[in-house]
Every structure is written in structure tokens, then in C-alpha cells.
Scaffold this active site. Structure first.
Site, PDB file in Angstrom:
ATOM      1  N   HIS A  27       0.929  -1.101  -0.081  1.00  0.00           N
ATOM      2  CA  HIS A  27       0.252  -0.186  -0.148  1.00  0.00           C
ATOM      3  C   HIS A  27       1.264   1.084   0.228  1.00  0.00           C
ATOM      4  O   HIS A  27       0.064   2.391   0.646  1.00  0.00           O
ATOM      5  CB  HIS A  27      -1.170   0.546   1.323  1.00  0.00           C
ATOM      6  CG  HIS A  27      -0.077  -0.183   3.171  1.00  0.00           C
ATOM      7  ND1 HIS A  27       0.236  -0.136   3.064  1.00  0.00           N
ATOM      8  CD2 HIS A  27      -0.160   1.483   3.767  1.00  0.00           C
ATOM      9  CE1 HIS A  27       0.678  -0.393   4.024  1.00  0.00           C
ATOM     10  NE2 HIS A  27       0.855   1.199   4.404  1.00  0.00           N
TER      11      HIS A  27
HETATM   12  C1  UD1 Z   1      -1.740   5.030   5.354  1.00  0.00           C
HETATM   13  C2  UD1 Z   1      -0.462   5.977   6.268  1.00  0.00           C
HETATM   14  C3  UD1 Z   1       0.593   4.981   5.822  1.00  0.00           C
HETATM   15  C4  UD1 Z   1      -0.048   3.841   6.369  1.00  0.00           C
HETATM   16  C5  UD1 Z   1      -1.298   3.260   6.180  1.00  0.00           C
HETATM   17  C6  UD1 Z   1      -1.857   2.594   6.636  1.00  0.00           C
HETATM   18  C7  UD1 Z   1      -0.409   8.535   5.683  1.00  0.00           C
HETATM   19  C8  UD1 Z   1       0.485   9.072   5.352  1.00  0.00           C
HETATM   20  N1  UD1 Z   1      -0.651   6.834   5.335  1.00  0.00           N
HETATM   21  O1  UD1 Z   1      -1.874   5.225   4.171  1.00  0.00           O
HETATM   22  O2  UD1 Z   1       1.502   5.470   6.631  1.00  0.00           O
HETATM   23  O3  UD1 Z   1       0.406   2.780   6.394  1.00  0.00           O
HETATM   24  O4  UD1 Z   1      -2.502   4.322   6.474  1.00  0.00           O
HETATM   25  O5  UD1 Z   1      -3.499   1.103   6.125  1.00  0.00           O
HETATM   26  O6  UD1 Z   1      -0.897   9.065   6.662  1.00  0.00           O
HETATM   27  N2  UD1 Z   1      -9.425   4.510   0.447  1.00  0.00           N
HETATM   28  C9  UD1 Z   1      -9.885   4.135   0.793  1.00  0.00           C
HETATM   29  N3  UD1 Z   1     -10.675   3.431   2.322  1.00  0.00           N
HETATM   30  C10 UD1 Z   1     -10.280   3.866   3.335  1.00  0.00           C
HETATM   31  C11 UD1 Z   1      -8.754   4.112   2.927  1.00  0.00           C
HETATM   32  C12 UD1 Z   1      -8.066   4.622   2.166  1.00  0.00           C
HETATM   33  O7  UD1 Z   1     -10.843   3.595  -0.264  1.00  0.00           O
HETATM   34  O8  UD1 Z   1     -11.178   2.870   4.665  1.00  0.00           O
HETATM   35  C13 UD1 Z   1      -7.839   4.647  -0.806  1.00  0.00           C
HETATM   36  C14 UD1 Z   1      -8.480   6.217  -0.407  1.00  0.00           C
HETATM   37  O9  UD1 Z   1      -8.952   6.142  -2.115  1.00  0.00           O
HETATM   38  C15 UD1 Z   1      -7.542   6.642  -0.148  1.00  0.00           C
HETATM   39  C16 UD1 Z   1      -6.417   6.136  -0.823  1.00  0.00           C
HETATM   40  O10 UD1 Z   1      -7.099   5.258  -0.103  1.00  0.00           O
HETATM   41  O11 UD1 Z   1      -7.284   8.226  -0.625  1.00  0.00           O
HETATM   42  C17 UD1 Z   1      -4.778   6.199   1.121  1.00  0.00           C
HETATM   43  O12 UD1 Z   1      -5.124   6.012   2.105  1.00  0.00           O
HETATM   44  P1  UD1 Z   1      -4.743   7.080   3.090  1.00  0.00           P
HETATM   45  O13 UD1 Z   1      -5.127   7.542   4.312  1.00  0.00           O
HETATM   46  O14 UD1 Z   1      -4.143   8.399   1.837  1.00  0.00           O
HETATM   47  O15 UD1 Z   1      -3.265   5.988   3.578  1.00  0.00           O
HETATM   48  P2  UD1 Z   1      -3.016   5.346   3.182  1.00  0.00           P
HETATM   49  O16 UD1 Z   1      -2.242   4.672   1.861  1.00  0.00           O
HETATM   50  O17 UD1 Z   1      -3.684   4.299   3.982  1.00  0.00           O
HETATM   51  N1  UDP Z   2      -3.807  -6.150   9.159  1.00  0.00           N
HETATM   52  C1  UDP Z   2      -5.228  -6.253   9.022  1.00  0.00           C
HETATM   53  N2  UDP Z   2      -5.507  -6.759   7.653  1.00  0.00           N
HETATM   54  C2  UDP Z   2      -5.343  -6.615   6.314  1.00  0.00           C
HETATM   55  C3  UDP Z   2      -3.483  -5.639   6.222  1.00  0.00           C
HETATM   56  C4  UDP Z   2      -3.260  -5.972   7.316  1.00  0.00           C
HETATM   57  O1  UDP Z   2      -5.670  -6.124   9.540  1.00  0.00           O
HETATM   58  O2  UDP Z   2      -5.619  -7.076   5.361  1.00  0.00           O
HETATM   59  C5  UDP Z   2      -2.981  -5.110   9.790  1.00  0.00           C
HETATM   60  C6  UDP Z   2      -1.612  -5.941  10.094  1.00  0.00           C
HETATM   61  O3  UDP Z   2      -1.690  -7.593  10.384  1.00  0.00           O
HETATM   62  C7  UDP Z   2      -1.188  -4.738  11.322  1.00  0.00           C
HETATM   63  C8  UDP Z   2      -1.882  -3.430  10.492  1.00  0.00           C
HETATM   64  O4  UDP Z   2      -2.816  -4.272  10.228  1.00  0.00           O
HETATM   65  O5  UDP Z   2      -1.668  -5.456  12.442  1.00  0.00           O
HETATM   66  C9  UDP Z   2      -0.597  -2.733   9.728  1.00  0.00           C
HETATM   67  O6  UDP Z   2      -1.619  -2.364   8.760  1.00  0.00           O
HETATM   68  P1  UDP Z   2      -1.156  -1.625   7.665  1.00  0.00           P
HETATM   69  O7  UDP Z   2       0.100  -2.414   6.594  1.00  0.00           O
HETATM   70  O8  UDP Z   2      -1.683  -1.339   6.837  1.00  0.00           O
HETATM   71  O9  UDP Z   2       0.182   0.075   8.177  1.00  0.00           O
HETATM   72  P2  UDP Z   2       1.134   0.152   8.413  1.00  0.00           P
HETATM   73  O10 UDP Z   2       2.146  -0.815   9.798  1.00  0.00           O
HETATM   74  O11 UDP Z   2       1.861  -0.259   7.125  1.00  0.00           O
HETATM   75  O12 UDP Z   2       0.982   1.101   9.330  1.00  0.00           O
END
Ligand code: UD1
Ligand code: UDP
Length: 356
Positions: free
Chosen positions: A195
Site C-alpha cells: 500500500h
Molecule cells: C495511511 C498512512 C500510512 C499507513 C497506512 C496504513 C499516511 C501518510 N499514511 O496510508 O502511514 O501505513 O495508512 O494502512 O498517513 N482508502 C479507501 N478506504 C479506506 C481508506 C483509504 O478507499 O478506508 C483509499 C482512498 O482512496 C484514499 C487512499 O486509499 O485516498 C489512501 O488512503 P490514505 O489514508 O491517504 O493512505 P494509506 O495508504 O491508507
Molecule cells: N492488517 C490487517 N488486515 C489486512 C492488512 C493488515 O489486519 O488486510 C493489520 C496488520 O496485521 C497490522 C496492521 O494491520 O497489524 C498494519 O497495517 P498497515 O500495513 O495498513 O499499516 P503500516 O503498519 O504499514 O503503517
């Protein structure tokens, strides 16, 4: 009153043990949800599975650019903190929600505790690095998951407010695995998550990751983050991804299902900070698809191997690493991240620091 500010998946996983430990110690708490993650399987499922009470407010700050999201979260957090006037704000990890909370609480002179302080990727292009650095500097007390994080904080002159508590994600992992029923022996698989902005913002990069998956040649199960699904579609790569015989793309799963998947993994392919570390709890070595500093102790013992799928040599080395991978039994797994009682140590440190 203690206010926890959370907004996305990894933060819910980190919040659960500390919320429960503070509840047991009799403190009054509430939760602000920024709304950064909003799909049912990116948010609600974690509150249900980890028995976290519902947030009293959702700021609906999800989507948009970094600035839009951070600004929207800040405006909402400021309104809520001014109204409820908590004595302490607790922040988690390194997301835009974390930094929004830090900026607002610091300017309102509310003490801040930061859970998961000190990891550094030493790369400003990584958006989370900005969030980590700002939050650590603005916080009053820092809780670090490992010794490396304490070293990083020392280099920035922050070690006096730091406590090495161990990783709170390990608390959550143990709590859930204790309750999980033993599942019958299932086929070993490669588990993948994907992601990061760095891995989703160019077509070439995404294509190279798909090639890596195909070259692995063994069954890969990937609960796909909504960001990645959208980007694959936008770049016209969705059909190509679906056509990879050994790749099974599924919707993001809840924490319990994720743990079950990791427990049957022979290898984890990821760009996630949390999942790359959890690989050591669950007994699967990790191919990490980012060229940044990450969990140094695990890199040093070659538990985590970095791969740049756009570089031929790196790709070949990764494939050789994957070929040798096998699920590692409990007593042979490394233990760098504490004893699973991080939350209790945090409560004690907050009490001793007169922050509670
Ligand atoms: C965010 C965090 C990242 C973390 C990740 C965990 C920042 C800069 N990034 O990244 O550090 O590792 O969360 O998963 O804060 N979207 C959906 N549904 C949702 C959530 C997101 O459709 O429930 C889509 C939307 O298009 C959104 C995009 O994903 O714009 C990115 O979501 P965003 O929260 O900006 O970044 P993550 O990649 O989730
Ligand atoms: N995770 C989850 N379901 C998924 C993917 C991740 O429960 O489909 C859990 C994972 O085991 C961990 C947390 O979500 O506990 C990590 O989240 P993510 O990878 O989105 O964020 P990051 O750690 O990179 O910030």
C-alpha cells in the site's frame, strides 16, 4: 480525561491494549477517530474484534491530498480538544492523523504521549518520516518498540523523555493468538500486503511488483489495500494482476484473519511497517519492498530482506531468499520487541511521570 486520537488500521491495533490497560487502572478515556480510514474492513472490524469502544466522534477527514487530510483532521481535533479539555492526548504511529493530533495538542498545551516513538527510515521522501519526526519532537513522553528506536531518539536529543516499553503490537498479537482456536494444518502460502505511496504512484513500479509476484511462482494471498486496488485500476493494470495464476487478491481482512494468514505463511511480501515486524511474531521471513531503513535488528539477521523489484540483481536475490523460506517454529523466532506487556509499562511510566 485521556483522549486517544486514531484514524487508521495500524492505529486501532496499537490502541487496543493501552485502552484496556488504562481502563483496568480506572482512568476516564475517550476516542477521537479522524476518519482517515473509513471502509468497514479498514476500520469498524478492528473495533469489534479488539473490543475497543466506539469513538465518540468521527471527523471524516479521509481522502484527498496530504495537506487536505491533515488540515481537515486538525480543524476537527482542535474543536474537540478545546471543548473536552483532556489532561492527556495519546497518539499512535506515524500517519497524517498522528501528526495532526500532535500539532493541535502541542499548541493547546495539552501533554502528549506518543506510542511507537523513534523508528526512523532516514528518508524524507517517505511521508511517514515527516509525521514521525514532528510527533516525537512535540510529544512529552515517548514509548519505543525496540532498542534501535531509543538509539535514534538519542541522536535527536530526545532520549530523556523516551521509555523502551517494547512493541504494543506484540501485546495485541499475543492477546489475540491466545484466544484463537487452533486451525487444522493448512497449505503454506506467501502472504502479501502492498500500500505504500512509494509503491503505488508509478505504473512502472506497480508493474515491477506484479512481475515479482509472478516470478515467485507459488501461491500468494494478498488482502489488497483500497489505495492499491484504485491505483492498479487507474494504471490499467487490474486485468494483468488478475491474470497472474499464483496470485489470489482478496479484500482487506480483519486482524484475526490477518493473524491466521500470517501463521500459515512461509514468507511475507510487504511494504508495511507493521506487517514486516509482525512477520517475526508469526514465524515467516519477510521480503520488504522498500529501500529505506526498517527494523534494523531483523534486517541484520536476514529475517527481513529488502527487495527492489526494479533491479535485476535485487530481484534474483529475493527469489533465492523466497525459495529457501519456510515457516519458522515458535522457539526459533527472534524476539526484539519486548515481552508483550508494553501497555502496562506505558501506564506505569505515565503515572511515574505525573501525566496521569
Ligand atoms: C495511511 C498512512 C500510512 C499507513 C497506512 C496504513 C499516511 C501518510 N499514511 O496510508 O502511514 O501505513 O495508512 O494502512 O498517513 N482508502 C479507501 N478506504 C479506506 C481508506 C483509504 O478507499 O478506508 C483509499 C482512498 O482512496 C484514499 C487512499 O486509499 O485516498 C489512501 O488512503 P490514505 O489514508 O491517504 O493512505 P494509506 O495508504 O491508507
Ligand atoms: N492488517 C490487517 N488486515 C489486512 C492488512 C493488515 O489486519 O488486510 C493489520 C496488520 O496485521 C497490522 C496492521 O494491520 O497489524 C498494519 O497495517 P498497515 O500495513 O495498513 O499499516 P503500516 O503498519 O504499514 O503503517
Amino acid at each position: 480525561m485521556i483522549t486517544h486520537i486514531v484514524g487508521n488500521r495500524p492505529q486501532f491495533v496499537k490502541l487496543a491494549p493501552l485502552y484496556h490497560a488504562l481502563e483496568k487502572a480506572g482512568y476516564e478515556q475517550n476516542i477521537i477517530h479522524s476518519g482517515q480510514h473509513y471502509d468497514e474492513n479498514m476500520s469498524d472490524v478492528f473495533f469489534e474484534e479488539l473490543a475497543i469502544p466506539a469513538p465518540y466522534v468521527n471527523l471524516q477527514a479521509g481522502g484527498g491530498s496530504h495537506a487536505q487530510m491533515t488540515a481537515k483532521a486538525m480543524v476537527g481535533i482542535e474543536r474537540e480538544l478545546m471543548e473536552k479539555k483532556p489532561n492527556l492526548v495519546i497518539l499512535y504511529g506515524d500517519t497524517n492523523t498522528t501528526m495532526a493530533g500532535a500539532l493541535v495538542a502541542a499548541k493547546l498545551c495539552i501533554p502528549i504521549a506518543h506510542v511507537e516513538a523513534g523508528p526512523r527510515m532516514h528518508c524524507k521522501e517517505n511521508p511517514e518520516e515527516c509525521n514521525r519526526v514532528v510527533t516525537d519532537h512535540l510529544s512529552d513522553i515517548l514509548f519505543s518498540p525496540d532498542e534501535q528506536s531509543i538509539k535514534n531518539l538519542r541522536l535527536e536529543g530526545l532520549h530523556e523523555k523516551a521509555h523502551m516499553t517494547g512493541d504494543i503490537m506484540y501485546d495485541t498479537y499475543l492477546e489475540i493468538t491466545d484466544k484463537m482456536e487452533q486451525t487444522p494444518q493448512e497449505e503454506e502460502v506467501i502472504v502479501m500486503t502492498w500500500h505504500r505511496q512509494e509503491n503505488t504512484s508509478s505504473k512502472e513500479r506497480m508493474e515491477s511488483i506484479l512481475h515479482l509476484v509472478e516470478a515467485l511462482g507459488e501461491k500468494v494471498i494478498c488482502p489488497l489495500h483500497p489505495r492499491t486496488r484504485k491505483c492498479l485500476t487507474e494504471y490499467g493494470l487490474w486485468e494483468q494482476a488478475e491474470a497472474i495464476d499464483n496470485l489470489e487478491i482478496i479484500e482487506p481482512v480483519g486482524y484475526v484473519e490477518m493473524v491466521a494468514l500470517m501463521q500459515r505463511a512461509k514468507l511475507i511480501l510487504t511494504d508495511s511497517g507493521g506487517v514486516s515486524k509482525e512477520s517475526s511474531f508469526a514465524g515467516a521471513k519477510c521480503l520488504f519492498m522498500m529501500d529505506v531503513d526498517i527494523w534494523k535488528d531483523l534486517v541484520n539477521i536476514d529475517w527481513i530482506r529488502k527487495v527492489n523489484p526494479q533491479n535485476k540483481e535485487s530481484l534474483e536475490a529475493a527469489l533465492a531468499f523466497a525459495k529457501e523460506a519456510e515457516h519458522i517454529p515458535q522457539d526459533e523466532r527472534p524476539r526484539f520487541y519486548g515481552d508483550g506487556h508494553a501497555a502496562d509499562k506505558m501506564v506505569k511510566a505515565l503515572q511515574e511521570g505525573h501525566l496521569l
